[in-house]
Enzyme design. Structure first.
Site, short mmCIF file in Angstrom:
data_model
loop_
_atom_site.label_atom_id
_atom_site.label_comp_id
_atom_site.label_asym_id
_atom_site.label_seq_id
_atom_site.Cartn_x
_atom_site.Cartn_y
_atom_site.Cartn_z
N LEU A 19 0.91 -1.26 -0.02
CA LEU A 19 -0.14 0.05 0.14
C LEU A 19 0.85 1.19 -0.03
O LEU A 19 0.73 2.31 -0.78
CB LEU A 19 -0.67 -0.03 1.30
CG LEU A 19 -2.11 -0.30 1.23
CD1 LEU A 19 -2.87 -0.35 2.73
CD2 LEU A 19 -2.89 0.54 0.34
N CYS A 381 -17.14 -15.61 -11.83
CA CYS A 381 -16.25 -16.96 -12.19
C CYS A 381 -17.10 -18.11 -11.55
O CYS A 381 -18.06 -18.50 -12.23
CB CYS A 381 -14.70 -16.77 -11.83
SG CYS A 381 -13.87 -17.94 -12.95
N GLY A 383 -18.79 -18.13 -9.26
CA GLY A 383 -20.13 -17.47 -8.93
C GLY A 383 -21.10 -17.70 -10.09
O GLY A 383 -22.26 -17.72 -9.96
N HIS A 507 -13.03 -12.06 -14.29
CA HIS A 507 -13.00 -11.42 -12.98
C HIS A 507 -12.87 -9.93 -13.17
O HIS A 507 -11.83 -9.17 -13.29
CB HIS A 507 -11.57 -11.86 -12.29
CG HIS A 507 -11.65 -13.14 -11.70
ND1 HIS A 507 -12.11 -13.57 -10.72
CD2 HIS A 507 -11.22 -14.38 -12.44
CE1 HIS A 507 -12.13 -14.86 -10.54
NE2 HIS A 507 -11.59 -15.24 -11.60
N GLU A 509 -13.44 -7.72 -10.99
CA GLU A 509 -13.01 -7.11 -9.70
C GLU A 509 -11.42 -6.68 -10.06
O GLU A 509 -10.95 -5.70 -9.24
CB GLU A 509 -12.76 -7.86 -8.30
CG GLU A 509 -11.82 -9.13 -8.49
CD GLU A 509 -12.36 -10.30 -9.18
OE1 GLU A 509 -13.17 -10.27 -10.07
OE2 GLU A 509 -12.04 -11.49 -8.67
N1 GLN Z 1 -12.94 -23.60 -10.67
C1 GLN Z 1 -13.68 -22.79 -11.75
C2 GLN Z 1 -12.96 -23.00 -12.90
O1 GLN Z 1 -11.67 -23.51 -12.88
C3 GLN Z 1 -13.79 -21.23 -11.31
C4 GLN Z 1 -12.45 -20.56 -11.29
C5 GLN Z 1 -12.55 -19.38 -10.69
O2 GLN Z 1 -13.45 -19.04 -10.08
N2 GLN Z 1 -11.45 -18.64 -10.59
O3 GLN Z 1 -13.63 -22.87 -14.21
#
Ligand code: GLN
Length: 540
Positions: A19, A381, A383, A507, A509
């Site tokens: 940071l 992902c 999720g 992702h 984020e």
């Molecule tokens: N395990 C899942 C995959 O490999 C999701 C990976 C993740 O959420 N980064 O596709």
């Protein structure tokens, strides 16, 4: 000529060196300088991609697909210089290079040694970032001074001033001054020892930043300066921040850190332009609203496992003038408890990425709760994969639907590894890694958030939405609204007749910044605030 700043840490780890380095980067950029950030990690793994989040926290992925230390997340959130594979080196990578050279016979029969061969490779890693378009390279050294595995790195950065000129290098050391409640006193001795250790190696820090729970009286910093051989104004105190990590640059600026650096390195810098950041901090300190988001994950008790997600939620909150309260829910708890008990009262539900079986069913319960109760849902992902499995099981009626990651022989592999994926071997295995272009459907919620239908986002996963089942999902109301620009890979799914249900294979984020929240986090928090407002009305 590119100048160098080296940031080391002493006394204890987790001092917020990342940071602080990022904050220094921010201050210099806001004085018009072109900065590159870099982290050197002394551990032997080639990258953190293979480490458990319990060991290391989140793995931060860059556009070029490199899996890096989470401090690079701070760098990207605070600064704008490009980051790449060259921005994070581990001992593992350095040794791998040395050993590859040895196998290729490039050492011409010489004995290969830590000094000079390993240290030369480390110096190459640092000097590789310099160039005519770079004013300052900030290199942060992971670990704590004195660690055995860090020695080749401290030795290498000791040598760099000899190669590029002392006047072009600056050493900043970060330590802890513990406050002993029983003695009612702050203790400077560990800092003295830590600087002593650095000096033994041959590095005299130019600037010392001491972390402390509370402000330190002048006599303490003067004493540190005397014992550690520093000018008095070069000992700065960084007191723990009350509201937000984004306050760190402001407080370092109040102590004149940017000017001290500019003077010492004789940089040709402009005036510090930090008004916007100051305004942002005003908003951060004075939220007008509040929203509660449940994050349902598997490493929920680890502070750093979902670092970028928590940061991105905060950023979206800043933009809406709202404090985002995160309710961290252990996915396995949802397997044992009535979801309503844990999720009642939250305004939005987020299921982040992850690997492996543990907690999967709990995450699927969370998705179901969000879908059935109209709670805004954001799947990232894994999720997204859970959202697809949940829909297949509970809406389409394939009760055995699963991902082949969790059930290899499921009759309904709605998430699976695609054949073309299996044949591609990426670095680090068969993962789809790094930035990929995606096209969104015009009238989707996602496109509305982005304000565009062409986007680029970062990936890190092996499994995919199974395109074979696409028609059944569309028919049942879970709509793929984002696809890879060059292929049939589904990147986004949505439920159009739900207040806000968006799940993405990538992702987002990793690309959120405090002053530029990610569009999907912005949209998700907005929808959650709306729900919060509606709930409040019902209560009235
Ligand atoms: N395990 C899942 C995959 O490999 C999701 C990976 C993740 O959420 N980064 O596709």
């Amino acid at each position: 000529m590119t100048k160098h700043i080296f940031v080391t840490g002493g006394v204890v780890s987790s001092l917020g060196k990342g940071l602080t380095s990022a904050s220094i980067g921010l201050l210099l950029e806001r004085r018009g300088l072109r900065v590159r950030m870099q982290k050197l990690d002394p551990y032997l793994n080639v990258d953190p991609g293979t480490m458990s989040p319990y060991q290391h926290g989140e793995v931060y992925v860059l556009d070029d697909g490199s899996e890096t230390d989470l401090d690079l997340g701070h760098y990207e959130r605070f600064t704008s210089g490009p980051l790449s594979r060259q921005s994070n080196y581990t001992s593992g990578q350095i040794y791998q290079r040395v050993l590859d050279k040895e196998r290729r016979g490039e050492y011409l029969g010489r004995t290969v040694q830590v000094i000079p061969h390993v240290t030369d490779e480390i110096k190459n890693a640092v000097l590789g970032l310099t160039g005519p378009d770079v004013d300052v390279v900030i290199t942060e050294l992971g670990g704590t001074v004195g660690d055995i595995e860090g020695l080749p790195f401290t030795e290498a950065i000791r040598q760099i001033p000899l190669d590029v000129g002392k006047e072009n290098c600056l050493f900043i050391h970060l330590t802890l001054v513990p406050y002993l409640k029983a003695a009612r006193e702050a203790k400077t001795k560990p800092t003295q020892h830590s600087v002593g250790q650095l000096r033994q190696i041959g590095i005299q820090p130019d600037i010392l930043i001491v972390r402390c729970e509370r402000p330190l009286p002048r006599e303490h910093t003067d004493k540190i300066a005397l014992f550690c051989n520093l000018e008095k104004h070069c000992v700065l105190v960084e007191v723990d921040k009350e509201y937000s990590i984004y306050e760190v640059p402001m407080s370092l600026a109040e102590d004149n850190l940017d000017q001290i650096i500019v003077n010492k390195l004789r940089l040709n810098a402009g005036r510090l332009q930090i008004d916007e950041w100051q305004e942002l901090m005003h908003r951060v300190r004075n939220p007008e609203n509040e929203v509660t988001i449940a994050v349902v994950g598997k490493y929920i008790d680890h502070r750093d496992a979902y670092k970028s997600i928590y940061e991105a939620l905060d950023h979206a909150g800043f933009a809406h003038g709202a404090r985002v309260l995160v309710k961290r829910i252990e996915a396995e708890e949802l397997e044992k408890t009535d979801p309503d008990q844990l999720l009642r009262g939250v305004d939005g539900i987020l299921v982040p990425g992850g690997f492996g079986m543990r907690g999967i069913e709990g995450k699927i319960h969370a998705v179901r709760y969000a879908r059935e109760n109209g709670v805004p849902y954001f799947g990232i992902c894994l999720g997204m994969q859970c959202a697809v499995i949940e829909y297949a099981r509970n809406v389409i009626g394939w009760t055995d639907a699963n991902s082949t990651e969790f059930a290899t022989d499921t009759p309904h592999p709605v998430i699976c590894m695609l054949e073309e994926q299996k044949s591609v071997t990426y670095k680090g295995g068969t993962m789809r890694l790094g930035a990929q272009p995606c096209v969104l459907t015009e009238d989707s919620k996602a496109a509305a958030c982005y304000g565009s239908n062409k986007i680029s986002e970062r990936h890190r996963h092996r499994y995919e939405f199974n395109p074979r089942y696409r028609p059944e999902f569309v028919e049942a109301g879970l709509i793929p609204t984002g696809e890879h620009a060059h292929g049939p890979l589904v990147e986004v799914v949505e439920i159009p007749d739900h207040p806000w249900f968006v799940a993405v294979q990538y992702h987002p984020e990793f690309k959120s910044k405090p002053d530029r929240p990610h569009p999907l986090f912005h949209g998700f928090v907005e929808a959650s605030l709306k729900r919060h407002g509606q709930r409040a009305e019902v209560l009235v």
